[in-house]
Design a protein around this motif. Structure first.
Motif, short mmCIF file in Angstrom:
data_model
loop_
_atom_site.label_atom_id
_atom_site.label_comp_id
_atom_site.label_asym_id
_atom_site.label_seq_id
_atom_site.Cartn_x
_atom_site.Cartn_y
_atom_site.Cartn_z
N ARG A 26 10.69 46.99 6.42
CA ARG A 26 11.30 48.01 5.56
C ARG A 26 10.72 48.07 4.16
N ASP A 27 10.04 47.00 3.68
CA ASP A 27 9.45 47.09 2.35
C ASP A 27 8.14 47.89 2.35
N GLU A 28 7.67 48.35 3.52
CA GLU A 28 6.50 49.19 3.71
C GLU A 28 5.22 48.51 3.21
N ILE A 29 5.24 47.20 3.09
CA ILE A 29 4.06 46.47 2.63
C ILE A 29 3.62 45.45 3.68
N THR A 30 4.56 44.60 4.12
CA THR A 30 4.24 43.52 5.04
C THR A 30 4.13 44.04 6.47
N PRO A 31 2.96 43.91 7.13
CA PRO A 31 2.84 44.38 8.51
C PRO A 31 3.58 43.48 9.48
N GLN A 32 4.09 44.09 10.51
CA GLN A 32 4.81 43.34 11.55
C GLN A 32 4.18 43.72 12.89
N PRO A 33 3.12 43.05 13.32
CA PRO A 33 2.40 43.46 14.53
C PRO A 33 3.31 43.38 15.75
N PRO A 34 3.39 44.43 16.54
CA PRO A 34 4.18 44.39 17.77
C PRO A 34 3.40 43.68 18.86
N PRO A 35 4.07 43.13 19.86
CA PRO A 35 3.38 42.40 20.93
C PRO A 35 2.64 43.32 21.90
N GLY A 36 2.92 44.60 21.91
CA GLY A 36 2.28 45.53 22.82
C GLY A 36 2.90 46.89 22.66
N ALA A 37 2.54 47.81 23.58
CA ALA A 37 3.05 49.17 23.48
C ALA A 37 4.58 49.20 23.52
N ARG A 38 5.13 48.39 24.42
CA ARG A 38 6.60 48.36 24.53
C ARG A 38 7.22 47.80 23.26
N GLY A 39 6.59 46.73 22.71
CA GLY A 39 7.09 46.16 21.48
C GLY A 39 6.95 47.11 20.31
N ARG A 40 5.88 47.85 20.29
CA ARG A 40 5.68 48.83 19.21
C ARG A 40 6.77 49.89 19.26
N ARG A 41 7.06 50.38 20.47
CA ARG A 41 8.10 51.41 20.60
C ARG A 41 9.45 50.86 20.17
N LEU A 42 9.73 49.63 20.55
CA LEU A 42 11.00 49.02 20.17
C LEU A 42 11.10 48.86 18.65
N ALA A 43 9.99 48.44 18.02
CA ALA A 43 9.99 48.28 16.56
C ALA A 43 10.20 49.61 15.86
N LEU A 44 9.55 50.64 16.37
CA LEU A 44 9.71 51.97 15.76
C LEU A 44 11.13 52.50 15.94
N GLN A 45 11.70 52.30 17.13
CA GLN A 45 13.07 52.75 17.36
C GLN A 45 14.04 51.98 16.47
N THR A 46 13.79 50.69 16.28
CA THR A 46 14.64 49.90 15.39
C THR A 46 14.57 50.44 13.97
N TRP A 47 13.37 50.80 13.55
CA TRP A 47 13.23 51.38 12.20
C TRP A 47 14.04 52.67 12.08
N LEU A 48 13.95 53.54 13.10
CA LEU A 48 14.72 54.80 13.08
C LEU A 48 16.22 54.51 12.98
N ASP A 49 16.69 53.57 13.78
CA ASP A 49 18.12 53.25 13.77
C ASP A 49 18.55 52.76 12.39
N GLU A 50 17.75 51.87 11.79
CA GLU A 50 18.11 51.32 10.49
C GLU A 50 18.00 52.34 9.38
N ALA A 51 17.16 53.36 9.57
CA ALA A 51 17.00 54.41 8.56
C ALA A 51 18.04 55.52 8.72
N GLY A 52 18.99 55.35 9.65
CA GLY A 52 20.01 56.37 9.86
C GLY A 52 19.56 57.52 10.73
N LEU A 53 18.48 57.30 11.50
CA LEU A 53 17.96 58.35 12.38
C LEU A 53 18.11 57.94 13.85
N GLY A 54 19.20 57.29 14.16
CA GLY A 54 19.44 56.85 15.53
C GLY A 54 19.62 58.01 16.49
N CYS A 55 19.86 59.21 15.98
CA CYS A 55 19.97 60.38 16.86
C CYS A 55 18.64 60.73 17.51
#
Length: 536
Positions: A244-273
């Motif tokens: 969330r600080d938009e500086i520190t990278p958080q490498p996902p383990p793969g395509a599935r992990g990347r999608r999960l990380a992105l969805q988590t970001w949406l949920d935390e940003a109030g865009l869970g819809c």
């Protein structure tokens, strides 16, 4: 390059052009002058002026003079193109005349006021006056004059660059929608429905779509817009998803992990819809479930594009937009179903977040294939201003399996088609360039062992001079002057009839299965050159 830096560089280029013209003026002033760089000054003045013209329109490409010149000759108004070719061509003629008069093959110090050079010097001074006027036009353009080829588009195929439309949300239909899209192409496309594409990861194939464009810049909710813009940047993150600080990278383990990380970001940003669809891309095009919640929480805050200023190779500019007024997917389908007719099949929309768009596949093929389209400058270097008294040639266009017969007057050129390198997309694209007046333009046809080049140039108002060249034999197979409308109509009739009635798509090796063969023929017949009365 930013707009400010473009303007700064344009001013610098204008000064360079002025300095080079000053060098030409000094050399013609009399006395003994070193003329070794005289003609370089002439050419450089024109090059810098073209550079300034491109900068002032945000079109400068950081490449060599030849690429700059080709770009200018593609997008500049025809009058400027013709004037440039004339003034640039006179440089070569002046150089040749001077060498002939002096009886030498290289230039050194020359007494330019020698009586034997009076005629040449007057011609050079006339060139300088023309060049100063022309350079002034390029470096101080009339910005009130619309760029050539731009037009207002409220629906249908987009041909320009999508720089100003992305990132955006898209509501699109895709797949085998030939009947539906054919209905739109006949002139009944609902306003705000545009055709565009997604350039595949292999950069060879473009997937075609039709639908609504909702640029993030048209989101009326500032907080929502900022969150979506951040998410669009995360989609392009090269290694992983930042925290969330938009500086520190958080490498996902793969395509599935990347999608999960992105969805988590949406949920935390109030865009869970916005729920990402499994097993779909998570980069340039990212698909969401088109839900009622997404419509009422996100889409209702957007305007969609209803009219643009568009032209081949130009940046698309939004002219008009309206609030997205549909409250659900079903509501939107009801509207489009009524527009398309009761007997049309229902094709659902898909919701995407998009960071890059392309023109449709028949308009923008693979980069290597598009190299078959070229600017035939070398062929026309010695051409003069066309004369309206030039006699028109008899024209005949005939397509047969694996060959094109093109007749001007009494000479017929046979152009063989390759079974490996499909010629039809490039041939249709070449014809579209002719229909839009984007000249000169040539297309290379691979004949598997030889190469035919069909080149076209404006030859007065409403006329073309067209030639079929044999690249390897360095010969002209046929050439003629024809009416532009007659030439385009002849090709349009013959191509349409050939593809509908005489084209054995089963023998064409590009597609092995029946479904692929049918879709291939349909894509060709849906090309913008063929579907409209004007080929546009």
């Amino acid at each position: 390059m930013t707009e400010d830096s473009d303007e700064i560089w344009a001013e610098q280029a204008r000064r360079f052009a002025s300095n080079d013209l000053g060098g030409v003026r000094y050399a013609l002033g009399g006395g003994r002058r070193y003329l070794g760089s005289f003609f370089d000054h002439m050419q450089n003045a024109l090059h810098w002026a073209v550079d300034a013209w491109l900068c002032l329109r945000g079109e400068r490409c950081r490449s060599g003079w030849h690429d700059q010149e080709a770009r200018f000759l593609r997008i500049a108004p025809p009058a400027l193109q013709d004037e440039y070719l004339r003034v640039a061509g006179d440089v070569t003629q002046l150089a040749s005349d001077l060498l002939d008069i002096l009886g030498v093959d290289r230039l050194d110090q020359v007494a330019v006021d020698n009586p034997t050079l009076d005629t040449w010097r007057r011609q050079a001074m006339a060139w300088l006056a023309d060049a100063e006027t022309f350079v002034g036009k390029l470096t101080k353009p009339d910005t009130s004059t619309p760029q050539f080829g731009l037009c207002r588009i409220e629906s249908g195929v987009l041909r320009g660059r999508f720089d100003g439309l992305t990132p955006c949300l898209l509501l699109v239909r895709s797949g085998k929608t030939t009947r539906y899209q054919g209905h739109w192409a006949a002139g009944k496309i609902p306003q705000g429905i545009f055709d565009f594409g997604d350039l595949g990861a292999d950069r060879r194939h473009v997937h075609d779509y039709s639908g609504f464009i909702l640029p993030l810049s048209l989101c009326r909710n500032a907080r929502l817009r900022k969150s979506l813009e951040t998410f669009a940047r995360l989609l392009l993150w090269p290694v992983g998803v930042p925290v969330r600080d938009e500086i520190t990278p958080q490498p996902p383990p793969g395509a599935r992990g990347r999608r999960l990380a992105l969805q988590t970001w949406l949920d935390e940003a109030g865009l869970g819809c916005l729920k990402m669809v499994d097993k779909e891309s998570v980069t340039r095009w990212t698909r969401f479930h088109f839900t009622l919640e997404a419509t009422q929480s996100v889409l209702c805050e957007f305007d969609y594009v209803t009219a643009v200023e568009d032209g081949p190779g130009q940046a698309i500019r939004i002219l008009e937009h309206e609030a997205f007024r549909w409250t659900s997917h079903g509501d939107l389908l009801d509207r489009c179903q009524l527009d398309s007719g009761e007997d049309a099949s229902i094709i659902p929309f898909r919701l995407y977040m998009v960071s890059a768009l392309s023109t449709r596949s028949e308009l923008c093929t693979d980069t290597r294939e598009r190299e078959r389209l070229f600017r035939p400058l070398e062929y026309w270097a010695g051409a003069t201003t066309p004369n309206r008294d030039i006699q028109l040639d008899r024209l005949r266009v005939r397509l047969e399996p694996y060959q094109l017969l093109l007749t001007f007057g009494e000479r017929t050129a046979k152009i063989l088609f390759s079974e490996i390198n499909d010629p039809f997309p490039e041939l249709l694209e070449w014809l579209r360039f002719l229909a839009t007046g984007d000249l000169p333009i040539g297309v290379a046809i691979d004949e598997e062992g030889s190469e035919a080049r069909i080149v076209a140039h404006a030859c007065g108002e409403g006329r073309l001079i067209v030639a079929v060249l044999d690249r390897w034999e360095n010969a002209v197979r046929t050439a003629g002057v024809v009416e532009t409308d007659e030439f385009l109509s002849a090709f349009r009739r013959e191509l349409t009839d050939f593809l509908q009635n005489r084209f054995d798509v089963r023998s064409w090796p590009c597609h092995e299965d029946e479904e692929g063969q049918s879709a291939y023929r349909d894509r060709l017949l849906e090309h913008s050159f063929l579907v409209g009365a004007d080929g546009l």
